[in-house]
Design a protein around this motif. Structure first.
Motif, PDB file in Angstrom:
ATOM      1  N   PHE A  30       0.829  -1.206   0.000  1.00  0.00           N
ATOM      2  CA  PHE A  30       0.000   0.000   0.000  1.00  0.00           C
ATOM      3  C   PHE A  30       0.862   1.254   0.000  1.00  0.00           C
ATOM      4  O   PHE A  30       0.521   2.271  -0.627  1.00  0.00           O
ATOM      5  N   TRP A  31       1.989   1.202   0.697  1.00  0.00           N
ATOM      6  CA  TRP A  31       2.814   2.398   0.883  1.00  0.00           C
ATOM      7  C   TRP A  31       3.701   2.702  -0.302  1.00  0.00           C
ATOM      8  O   TRP A  31       4.415   3.717  -0.305  1.00  0.00           O
ATOM      9  N   GLU A  32       3.677   1.856  -1.329  1.00  0.00           N
ATOM     10  CA  GLU A  32       4.372   2.164  -2.581  1.00  0.00           C
ATOM     11  C   GLU A  32       3.428   2.781  -3.613  1.00  0.00           C
ATOM     12  O   GLU A  32       3.869   3.192  -4.677  1.00  0.00           O
ATOM     13  N   ARG A  33       2.156   2.837  -3.282  1.00  0.00           N
ATOM     14  CA  ARG A  33       1.190   3.399  -4.211  1.00  0.00           C
ATOM     15  C   ARG A  33       1.368   4.913  -4.303  1.00  0.00           C
ATOM     16  O   ARG A  33       1.857   5.565  -3.368  1.00  0.00           O
ATOM     17  N   PRO A  34       0.991   5.531  -5.411  1.00  0.00           N
ATOM     18  CA  PRO A  34       1.120   6.993  -5.544  1.00  0.00           C
ATOM     19  C   PRO A  34       0.359   7.719  -4.442  1.00  0.00           C
ATOM     20  O   PRO A  34      -0.673   7.227  -3.958  1.00  0.00           O
ATOM     21  N   PRO A  35       0.839   8.877  -4.027  1.00  0.00           N
ATOM     22  CA  PRO A  35       0.190   9.605  -2.932  1.00  0.00           C
ATOM     23  C   PRO A  35      -1.298   9.845  -3.160  1.00  0.00           C
ATOM     24  O   PRO A  35      -2.088   9.758  -2.210  1.00  0.00           O
ATOM     25  N   ALA A  36      -1.694  10.147  -4.380  1.00  0.00           N
ATOM     26  CA  ALA A  36      -3.110  10.411  -4.634  1.00  0.00           C
ATOM     27  C   ALA A  36      -3.972   9.192  -4.302  1.00  0.00           C
ATOM     28  O   ALA A  36      -5.084   9.329  -3.763  1.00  0.00           O
ATOM     29  N   SER A 196      21.596   6.003   9.333  1.00  0.00           N
ATOM     30  CA  SER A 196      20.277   6.612   9.518  1.00  0.00           C
ATOM     31  C   SER A 196      19.309   6.105   8.455  1.00  0.00           C
ATOM     32  O   SER A 196      18.117   5.914   8.720  1.00  0.00           O
ATOM     33  N   ASN A 197      19.819   5.842   7.253  1.00  0.00           N
ATOM     34  CA  ASN A 197      18.978   5.250   6.203  1.00  0.00           C
ATOM     35  C   ASN A 197      18.456   3.884   6.626  1.00  0.00           C
ATOM     36  O   ASN A 197      17.301   3.537   6.384  1.00  0.00           O
ATOM     37  N   VAL A 198      19.316   3.085   7.244  1.00  0.00           N
ATOM     38  CA  VAL A 198      18.916   1.744   7.673  1.00  0.00           C
ATOM     39  C   VAL A 198      17.829   1.823   8.744  1.00  0.00           C
ATOM     40  O   VAL A 198      16.829   1.100   8.686  1.00  0.00           O
ATOM     41  N   ILE A 199      18.011   2.719   9.713  1.00  0.00           N
ATOM     42  CA  ILE A 199      17.050   2.830  10.811  1.00  0.00           C
ATOM     43  C   ILE A 199      15.669   3.218  10.293  1.00  0.00           C
ATOM     44  O   ILE A 199      14.643   2.734  10.785  1.00  0.00           O
ATOM     45  N   LEU A 200      15.629   4.060   9.276  1.00  0.00           N
ATOM     46  CA  LEU A 200      14.345   4.547   8.775  1.00  0.00           C
ATOM     47  C   LEU A 200      13.904   3.853   7.493  1.00  0.00           C
ATOM     48  O   LEU A 200      12.987   4.319   6.820  1.00  0.00           O
ATOM     49  N   ALA A 201      14.525   2.737   7.163  1.00  0.00           N
ATOM     50  CA  ALA A 201      14.187   2.047   5.910  1.00  0.00           C
ATOM     51  C   ALA A 201      12.809   1.415   5.947  1.00  0.00           C
ATOM     52  O   ALA A 201      12.229   1.128   4.897  1.00  0.00           O
ATOM     53  N   GLY A 202      12.276   1.177   7.150  1.00  0.00           N
ATOM     54  CA  GLY A 202      10.976   0.540   7.250  1.00  0.00           C
ATOM     55  C   GLY A 202      10.959  -0.851   6.663  1.00  0.00           C
ATOM     56  O   GLY A 202       9.914  -1.354   6.243  1.00  0.00           O
ATOM     57  N   THR A 321       4.682   9.880   8.597  1.00  0.00           N
ATOM     58  CA  THR A 321       3.298   9.511   8.311  1.00  0.00           C
ATOM     59  C   THR A 321       2.485   9.306   9.572  1.00  0.00           C
ATOM     60  O   THR A 321       1.314   9.686   9.639  1.00  0.00           O
ATOM     61  N   TRP A 322       3.089   8.692  10.602  1.00  0.00           N
ATOM     62  CA  TRP A 322       2.331   8.403  11.821  1.00  0.00           C
ATOM     63  C   TRP A 322       3.238   8.344  13.039  1.00  0.00           C
ATOM     64  O   TRP A 322       4.446   8.196  12.913  1.00  0.00           O
ATOM     65  N   MET A 323       2.612   8.451  14.188  1.00  0.00           N
ATOM     66  CA  MET A 323       3.209   8.111  15.483  1.00  0.00           C
ATOM     67  C   MET A 323       2.176   7.278  16.237  1.00  0.00           C
ATOM     68  O   MET A 323       0.979   7.389  16.003  1.00  0.00           O
ATOM     69  N   ARG A 324       2.665   6.470  17.152  1.00  0.00           N
ATOM     70  CA  ARG A 324       1.763   5.600  17.909  1.00  0.00           C
ATOM     71  C   ARG A 324       1.511   6.163  19.307  1.00  0.00           C
ATOM     72  O   ARG A 324       2.394   6.755  19.917  1.00  0.00           O
ATOM     73  N   SER A 420       5.757   2.491   5.841  1.00  0.00           N
ATOM     74  CA  SER A 420       4.548   3.183   6.288  1.00  0.00           C
ATOM     75  C   SER A 420       4.889   4.359   7.182  1.00  0.00           C
ATOM     76  O   SER A 420       4.097   5.298   7.320  1.00  0.00           O
ATOM     77  N   PHE A 421       6.057   4.364   7.813  1.00  0.00           N
ATOM     78  CA  PHE A 421       6.393   5.356   8.828  1.00  0.00           C
ATOM     79  C   PHE A 421       6.926   6.652   8.240  1.00  0.00           C
ATOM     80  O   PHE A 421       6.551   7.749   8.658  1.00  0.00           O
ATOM     81  N   VAL A 422       7.825   6.550   7.272  1.00  0.00           N
ATOM     82  CA  VAL A 422       8.427   7.724   6.654  1.00  0.00           C
ATOM     83  C   VAL A 422       7.929   7.837   5.222  1.00  0.00           C
ATOM     84  O   VAL A 422       8.042   6.893   4.441  1.00  0.00           O
ATOM     85  N   ASN A 423       7.384   8.981   4.881  1.00  0.00           N
ATOM     86  CA  ASN A 423       6.952   9.241   3.512  1.00  0.00           C
ATOM     87  C   ASN A 423       8.158   9.778   2.756  1.00  0.00           C
ATOM     88  O   ASN A 423       8.364  10.989   2.660  1.00  0.00           O
TER      89      ASN A 423
END
Length: 436
Positions: A30-36, A196-202, A321-324, A420-423
């Motif tokens: 889902f998170w690879e789909r275009p923003p629209a 930092s890329n690895v940590i936020l790679a999701g 994108t989100w926080m819990r 899903s976490f980082v746009n």
């Protein structure tokens, strides 16, 4: 908005899913789909299922939890953010799954803490962000941006005119700002960017060494970054300099100071909140300007739009994108019942397109005012501590791009981060037309 949290008086939460709507926010695809397309899904959730319940995604080596509620309406997100005693961060703010408490705090720092510890750490950190310190950092941004853009022009001129917006322009600017601020040596900066890329790679397979075990990669990346900061902290104790690391090791509030491990954890937070988010606001902002040439021309012709333009870029891109949050007791929020232990993902990207708050929310309008977006977080104790610096970086970067790279042209679709976490964007091909 209302939150009623009288223990023992509220029935269990409804936990109604969205499978009948064909929606699964835990599906990585889902998170690879275009923003629209993603925003069309958020629109439907706001209208038809504002607290939709989803099963947690499966992560190797982590136990699958009970699931989470997706908060997509602005009013609900604000109500939850304003009640940190009822909806806590300390159970995990940046991970859907529950992770060990020490790792949760290590990787989340301030954003994964609750009071009184959160208040103590934030007071110490805030005290180091003195007007003099911030002014020095802000003054350095212009020189860093000049240098980075000169490098882009040089690369385009020496090659075929092409470059990558992410790697060559958007990534180096916030990384250099943070590393300069912390006093990170030049020879360590490539490692800082990579880890930092690895940590936020999701879990994006392109950015983790082992797709079957992404957690180990994140742990190792954090260990390397922590080792760097603990080394620098020890050096600053012996030989103080005029940087933020020195300020962090020497500042105390009510007789308390940060430990070297707390400083290392805060550094990881800076990389998340300052490096990655600003990087993605720059790269996706440039993409948005390419897709809306009338808005780009308008801003280039009228620099007085900068204040509102920066806010609109943050709203439009919503880099985080989100926080819990996790319910600490039974209660009710805006008519929705919840139970102690329920997890909520606050979808800032969805709230930033809520038509109850934003007129024509899917219109990119650089003059939008007022613009009460939640791109830096909502009301409450976890609003972004570095929002002022991020706004300054964005303002300077776009002004200088218009001045020095007016011929910048995006030449192809972006490669989106599978998270899903980082746009975020991994790559965005571009060229300078005058360099051909």
């Amino acid at each position: 908005m209302s939150v009623d949290a009288v223990p023992g008086t509220v029935p269990p939460s409804r936990k109604v899913g969205a499978a009948d709507l064909g929606i699964d926010l835990s599906d990585r695809d889902f998170w690879e789909r275009p923003p629209a397309e993603r925003h069309a899904v958020f629109d439907r959730l706001r209208r038809e299922r504002p607290f939709a319940f989803f099963a947690e995604p499966e992560i190797p080596n982590l136990q699958v939890g009970p699931g989470y509620h997706a908060v997509t309406r602005y009013a609900d997100l604000e109500a939850i953010s304003c009640r940190p005693a009822v909806f806590c961060s300390g159970e995990g703010a940046v991970s859907i799954q529950d992770i060990p408490a020490d790792l949760n705090e290590f990787y989340g720092s301030l954003i994964s803490m609750d009071d009184p510890r959160h208040a103590k750490i934030r007071r110490i950190v805030a005290k180091t962000f003195t007007p003099r310190m911030l002014e020095r950092v802000v003054d350095s941004v212009a020189g860093i941006v000049d240098d980075v853009l000169a490098g882009v022009r040089r690369k385009a001129a020496e090659g075929d005119g092409t470059f990558d917006v992410v790697a060559d322009l958007a990534a180096p600017i916030p990384l250099r700002v943070i590393c300069d601020m912390m006093g990170v040596p030049e020879e360590d900066r490539a490692m800082v960017l990579a880890k930092s890329n690895v940590i936020l790679a999701g879990g994006d397979p392109e950015l983790v060494e082992n797709e079957e075990d992404p957690l180990t990669g994140v742990l190792m990346a954090g260990i390397e970054l922590a080792a760097l900061m603990e080394r620098l902290a020890a050096e600053r104790v012996r030989e103080p300099t005029d940087d933020l690391t020195t300020a962090l090791v020497t500042t105390d509030v009510d007789g308390e100071r940060l430990s070297h491990q707390e400083i290392a954890s805060f550094f990881i937070l800076l990389l998340v909140a300052g490096n990655e988010t600003t990087r993605n606001a720059i790269s996706q902002g440039l993409l948005a300007l390419q897709e809306h040439p009338d808005q780009r021309a308008r801003w280039m012709a009228d620099p007085s739009l900068t204040r509102t333009a920066v806010e609109e870029i943050v709203r439009w891109t919503s880099p985080v994108t989100w926080m819990r949050r996790t319910a600490t007791r039974d209660g009710e929020v805006n008519g929705y019942r919840f139970a102690e232990g329920d997890k909520f993902l606050l979808f800032y990207a969805a709230a930033n397109r809520d038509p109850e708050v934003f007129a024509e929310p899917h219109r990119f309008d650089l003059a939008r005012d007022p613009n009460p977006h939640v791109g830096f977080g909502s009301k409450g104790p976890h609003f972004c501590l570095g929002a002022h610096l991020a706004r300054r970086e964005l303002a300077v970067t776009f002004a200088k791009v218009f001045e020095q790279l007016p011929d910048l042209e995006v030449t192809g679709p972006p490669a989106r981060l599978r998270s899903s976490f980082v746009n975020g964007l991994k790559r965005l091909p571009a060229r300078l037309t005058d360099a051909r």
